[in-house]
Scaffold this motif. Sequence first.
Motif, short mmCIF file in Angstrom:
data_model
loop_
_atom_site.label_atom_id
_atom_site.label_comp_id
_atom_site.label_asym_id
_atom_site.label_seq_id
_atom_site.Cartn_x
_atom_site.Cartn_y
_atom_site.Cartn_z
N ALA A 100 0.84 -1.21 0.00
CA ALA A 100 0.00 0.00 0.00
C ALA A 100 0.87 1.26 0.00
O ALA A 100 0.58 2.22 -0.72
N ALA A 101 1.92 1.25 0.79
CA ALA A 101 2.82 2.41 0.84
C ALA A 101 3.54 2.61 -0.49
O ALA A 101 3.68 3.75 -0.97
N LEU A 102 3.99 1.52 -1.11
CA LEU A 102 4.68 1.62 -2.40
C LEU A 102 3.74 2.14 -3.49
O LEU A 102 4.13 2.97 -4.32
N THR A 103 2.51 1.67 -3.48
CA THR A 103 1.53 2.13 -4.47
C THR A 103 1.27 3.62 -4.33
O THR A 103 1.24 4.37 -5.32
N ARG A 104 1.12 4.06 -3.08
CA ARG A 104 0.89 5.50 -2.85
C ARG A 104 2.12 6.31 -3.25
O ARG A 104 1.98 7.42 -3.78
N ALA A 105 3.31 5.77 -3.03
CA ALA A 105 4.54 6.48 -3.41
C ALA A 105 4.61 6.68 -4.92
O ALA A 105 5.00 7.75 -5.41
N VAL A 106 4.19 5.65 -5.69
CA VAL A 106 4.19 5.78 -7.15
C VAL A 106 3.18 6.85 -7.57
O VAL A 106 3.45 7.67 -8.46
#
Length: 425
Positions: free
Chosen positions: A98-104
């Motif tokens: 979830a954090a990686l998706t939001r970072a992208v």
Amino acid sequence: MTVTHQREPVTEILCAMAVDADVCGELVRAARAHSPEVARLTEAASHRHVAAMISAAGEWFGTFGRVEEQDFTAALLLGADRAGQGIPMTAVLRGVQAALTRAVEITVDRCRSAGVPDAVLLTVVLRLKEYGDTVERHVVHGYRSAERGIPYAAGELRTRLLRQLLVGGVTPAPEGLARIGIQPDGVRHCLVSDARDPARTRLLAQRLSPLRGVFGLVEGRLVGVCPRPPGCEEIGASAPDPARPVFTGPGARPAGADLVVVSPAVPLDALRPVYRLCVRALDIGGQRGRHGLYDLTDFAGEIALADQPLLGSYLSGRLLGSLDQSDAFHQQLALTALTFLDHGRRLDQTAATLFTHPNTVRYRLGRLQQITGESLTDPLPEGRSGPLGTLHWWWALTTWLRAARPCPDPDACGTTEPHGSSPAS
């Protein structure tokens, strides 16, 4: 070519995100929203890991190197910490994804605002996806390693943190340093060895274990951060002789002997520049065939002079311009003069070091004066005597000998001079 031109703004965007508290907060909240188990932890427990991973992404994107070469210590520590906190693996991965998706998503928005073309943006997204997949693998590796208590994994984490602390990249978090036994508010000595052979590296690391420091391989060398410096006996060496002739070459080193350089105790934020100085000292010591334990300050003068090669060449030309660097006898005269200075201008000690007679040393110094018009034994003109005069001579001789061609037949050097007698002047 298009990606190369756009790499710098994208890198700047990622680096800015790493220090943006609002961005880090968003990523932490995304992880907590998708993983109730992570949400039971405080935001501070995730914030530092998130910031470290974004910063590492910016550095990786800036170099455009292979993702496998990137330092993923932050991901390893995140996995290990979550295992220690009892968070299930599936819950950890939900939060990370979830954090990686939001970072992208944030990266894409900021790139568009910065005018990055859509064609380039597609490449950016694919590269970040590659980075994110590798982050997940390292989180799993750190989690499983902590879960099983694998010693190798602990050693891998220790080495990664040492590399971060001494070489560059993301500064390790205090809790990460504490995990390997380094308190952030303390002072430590930096220790660097030229031991590269695996067997000798293991042996030296075992000998240094009583120091209660943290040791690992950094840039191929055994490196440590320890609360106190070792003694000569702890590295298995006798006390070094700083006045040892400096052009004996590495081949003159006793078999299996290591060179170890130790810095003064410094705060953690000073370890990085101190490490570079220790490596510089190690290089210089290796060129001179030294071995044993040395304090970094033993190399202070040599490091300072070695980093000004142009001045050294000018000084060498002024004092030794009449010598021929291809002449073996002239090389012997220069080496004798340098050894004379290294031993405090003592004829007896110089002769003993060079395995010759004091009269032979006297003869060579006299011949050097005849050829160059400069004397190492007579009073020098004002401004060229005293400590600075000696320094200039040492620097000139060192520079000249380093540039000279090796003597093709060392046994034949100096056969034209008399031994054991006092030549007529």
